[in-house]
Design a protein around this motif. Sequence first.
Motif, PDB file in Angstrom:
ATOM      1  N   VAL A 179      -7.365   8.507 -11.093  1.00 54.74           N
ATOM      2  CA  VAL A 179      -6.869   7.154 -10.785  1.00 54.74           C
ATOM      3  C   VAL A 179      -7.851   6.376  -9.909  1.00 54.74           C
ATOM      4  O   VAL A 179      -7.448   5.544  -9.092  1.00 54.74           O
ATOM      5  CB  VAL A 179      -5.480   7.220 -10.112  1.00 54.74           C
ATOM      6  CG1 VAL A 179      -4.436   7.714 -11.090  1.00 54.74           C
ATOM      7  CG2 VAL A 179      -5.503   8.109  -8.866  1.00 54.74           C
ATOM      8  N   GLY A 180      -9.120   6.643 -10.076  1.00 55.56           N
ATOM      9  CA  GLY A 180     -10.106   5.836  -9.368  1.00 55.56           C
ATOM     10  C   GLY A 180     -10.645   6.441  -8.097  1.00 55.56           C
ATOM     11  O   GLY A 180     -11.149   5.721  -7.229  1.00 55.56           O
ATOM     12  N   ALA A 235      -6.557  12.421  -7.874  1.00 54.72           N
ATOM     13  CA  ALA A 235      -7.270  11.269  -7.313  1.00 54.72           C
ATOM     14  C   ALA A 235      -8.402  10.811  -8.219  1.00 54.72           C
ATOM     15  O   ALA A 235      -8.640   9.604  -8.381  1.00 54.72           O
ATOM     16  CB  ALA A 235      -7.810  11.619  -5.927  1.00 54.72           C
ATOM     17  N   ARG A 290       0.847  -1.197   0.000  1.00 54.01           N
ATOM     18  CA  ARG A 290       0.000   0.000   0.000  1.00 54.01           C
ATOM     19  C   ARG A 290       0.882   1.246   0.000  1.00 54.01           C
ATOM     20  O   ARG A 290       1.781   1.378   0.822  1.00 54.01           O
ATOM     21  CB  ARG A 290      -0.924  -0.019   1.222  1.00 54.01           C
ATOM     22  CG  ARG A 290      -1.900  -1.208   1.211  1.00 54.01           C
ATOM     23  CD  ARG A 290      -2.568  -1.411   2.564  1.00 54.01           C
ATOM     24  NE  ARG A 290      -3.407  -0.285   2.942  1.00 54.01           N
ATOM     25  CZ  ARG A 290      -4.682  -0.125   2.550  1.00 54.01           C
ATOM     26  NH1 ARG A 290      -5.242  -1.020   1.761  1.00 54.01           N
ATOM     27  NH2 ARG A 290      -5.385   0.913   2.943  1.00 54.01           N
ATOM     28  N   ASP A 324      -1.308  -1.164  -4.171  1.00 55.08           N
ATOM     29  CA  ASP A 324      -2.589  -0.492  -4.005  1.00 55.08           C
ATOM     30  C   ASP A 324      -2.301   0.980  -3.712  1.00 55.08           C
ATOM     31  O   ASP A 324      -1.611   1.288  -2.723  1.00 55.08           O
ATOM     32  CB  ASP A 324      -3.390  -1.087  -2.839  1.00 55.08           C
ATOM     33  CG  ASP A 324      -4.243  -2.261  -3.253  1.00 55.08           C
ATOM     34  OD1 ASP A 324      -4.615  -2.330  -4.447  1.00 55.08           O
ATOM     35  OD2 ASP A 324      -4.526  -3.111  -2.395  1.00 55.08           O
ATOM     36  N   LEU A 325      -2.759   1.856  -4.561  1.00 57.53           N
ATOM     37  CA  LEU A 325      -2.628   3.294  -4.301  1.00 57.53           C
ATOM     38  C   LEU A 325      -3.754   3.696  -3.365  1.00 57.53           C
ATOM     39  O   LEU A 325      -4.935   3.616  -3.722  1.00 57.53           O
ATOM     40  CB  LEU A 325      -2.712   4.084  -5.609  1.00 57.53           C
ATOM     41  CG  LEU A 325      -2.633   5.607  -5.474  1.00 57.53           C
ATOM     42  CD1 LEU A 325      -1.276   6.032  -4.922  1.00 57.53           C
ATOM     43  CD2 LEU A 325      -2.893   6.269  -6.832  1.00 57.53           C
ATOM     44  N   ALA A 375       1.155   8.426  -9.645  1.00 56.29           N
ATOM     45  CA  ALA A 375      -0.153   7.914  -9.219  1.00 56.29           C
ATOM     46  C   ALA A 375      -0.731   6.961 -10.262  1.00 56.29           C
ATOM     47  O   ALA A 375      -1.264   5.883  -9.921  1.00 56.29           O
ATOM     48  CB  ALA A 375      -1.109   9.081  -8.976  1.00 56.29           C
ATOM     49  N   ARG A 376      -0.622   7.318 -11.519  1.00 53.85           N
ATOM     50  CA  ARG A 376      -1.179   6.472 -12.577  1.00 53.85           C
ATOM     51  C   ARG A 376      -0.489   5.111 -12.602  1.00 53.85           C
ATOM     52  O   ARG A 376      -1.145   4.067 -12.736  1.00 53.85           O
ATOM     53  CB  ARG A 376      -1.013   7.184 -13.928  1.00 53.85           C
ATOM     54  CG  ARG A 376      -1.440   6.360 -15.131  1.00 53.85           C
ATOM     55  CD  ARG A 376      -1.453   7.222 -16.383  1.00 53.85           C
ATOM     56  NE  ARG A 376      -0.235   8.003 -16.522  1.00 53.85           N
ATOM     57  CZ  ARG A 376       0.907   7.524 -17.020  1.00 53.85           C
ATOM     58  NH1 ARG A 376       0.973   6.257 -17.395  1.00 53.85           N
ATOM     59  NH2 ARG A 376       1.968   8.307 -17.137  1.00 53.85           N
ATOM     60  N   VAL A 407      -9.249   7.808  -5.396  1.00 47.39           N
ATOM     61  CA  VAL A 407      -8.645   7.380  -4.135  1.00 47.39           C
ATOM     62  C   VAL A 407      -8.755   8.509  -3.124  1.00 47.39           C
ATOM     63  O   VAL A 407      -8.957   9.676  -3.487  1.00 47.39           O
ATOM     64  CB  VAL A 407      -7.160   6.987  -4.343  1.00 47.39           C
ATOM     65  CG1 VAL A 407      -7.046   5.836  -5.327  1.00 47.39           C
ATOM     66  CG2 VAL A 407      -6.322   8.176  -4.799  1.00 47.39           C
ATOM     67  N   SER A 415      -1.262   3.014  -9.432  1.00 48.94           N
ATOM     68  CA  SER A 415      -2.655   2.577  -9.398  1.00 48.94           C
ATOM     69  C   SER A 415      -2.918   1.389 -10.314  1.00 48.94           C
ATOM     70  O   SER A 415      -3.856   0.620 -10.091  1.00 48.94           O
ATOM     71  CB  SER A 415      -3.589   3.731  -9.777  1.00 48.94           C
ATOM     72  OG  SER A 415      -3.460   4.067 -11.149  1.00 48.94           O
ATOM     73  N   THR A 416      -2.109   1.229 -11.346  1.00 46.46           N
ATOM     74  CA  THR A 416      -2.295   0.118 -12.287  1.00 46.46           C
ATOM     75  C   THR A 416      -1.309  -1.019 -12.062  1.00 46.46           C
ATOM     76  O   THR A 416      -1.355  -2.027 -12.768  1.00 46.46           O
ATOM     77  CB  THR A 416      -2.162   0.617 -13.734  1.00 46.46           C
ATOM     78  OG1 THR A 416      -0.873   1.225 -13.913  1.00 46.46           O
ATOM     79  CG2 THR A 416      -3.243   1.635 -14.066  1.00 46.46           C
TER      80      THR A 416
END
Length: 355
Positions: free
Chosen positions: A50-51, A47, A7, A31-32, A21-22, A53, A25-26
């Motif tokens: 990238v989903g 944020a 994490r 886990d970002l 971050a990108r 977060v 996240s992938t």
Amino acid sequence: MTHEKLRIAVVGAGYWGPNLARNFSTSPDWDLVAICDLDRDRAERVANQVGQVPVVTSLDELLSSDDLDAIAIATPARTHYPIAMQALAAGKHVVVEKPLADSTSNGQAMVLEAATRGLILMADHTYCYTPAVLKIRELIAAGDLGEILFIDSVRINLGLIQPDVDVFWDLAPHDLSILDFVLPGGLRPTAVAAQGADPLGAGRSCIGYLTLPLESGAIAHIHVNWLSPTKIRQMVIGGTKRTLVWDDLNPQQRLSVYDRGVDLGKQSAGRTDRRDANISYRLGDTWSPALPEREALSTMAAEFAASIRSGQPSRTDGEAGLRVLSVLEAASRSLADSGSAVPPTQGDRQMETAR
């Protein structure tokens, strides 16, 4: 450590933070879990990309979390040291964008803190994880170029004049980290000479030239420039067997290896001076190694995770960051002394002696 996902939080949502971050996240390794920035709106924009977060504006709040293994720092260089030291004290692994710190002494403190606490400190020397630079390292290690004779690197473009650093501290870390990565034993110049110019009156060098004699007898030269109307990212590495040219802006042929050069024949009987050797020119084939297409930051993220899980230093660890810092500081001293050659601060060697 198991192979469950680690994490991580990205600290800094400015220029480089979104890229980190990108990729985190992938990544299958990560886990970002948060984006941290003093500017909440800026952090939320990243944020959302990238989903969605969580967003945190307090570093203290972020580091107090027990569900956080590591942070990635993408903030101005002057803040790397205090943020990294606070994170290490909180038991978090740290990866820091270039340069590692704003001084060798601060970088040394970061390396010692990480070692004392058994944590991983890694420099995000992104170019070192590009397929091209990984191939260059492989070719040099295999002896395909022979003994390295010279390195000539050009990194110029019409760029943003930074408010707090000169062109050396802004652009040269890329080239210095690459040299440290590909040269056997790392970057260990015997001296550093820097010439800079400020034709705009910006108060700092906007054009710069670095000359680095190396312990092997080779020489490296780096040209950095914020004022060029054309963008060039090119490095030439000449060896006794072959010469390699890396053109990072040519996706069809980033690497070219030339079997061309100068050969010194046998000296006259009883003479050992190379000046008496017969000189011939070798004109052989040129070839281009095939390179995979993958993003360097994804490879960096995987390396960071592997280093944490194994407890082994990464290929661009804190000491690699120190070697780059030592050259940058020497460049600043050389500029202040009208371009004279000065010895680099051997930060990494001091660390080895301390241990």
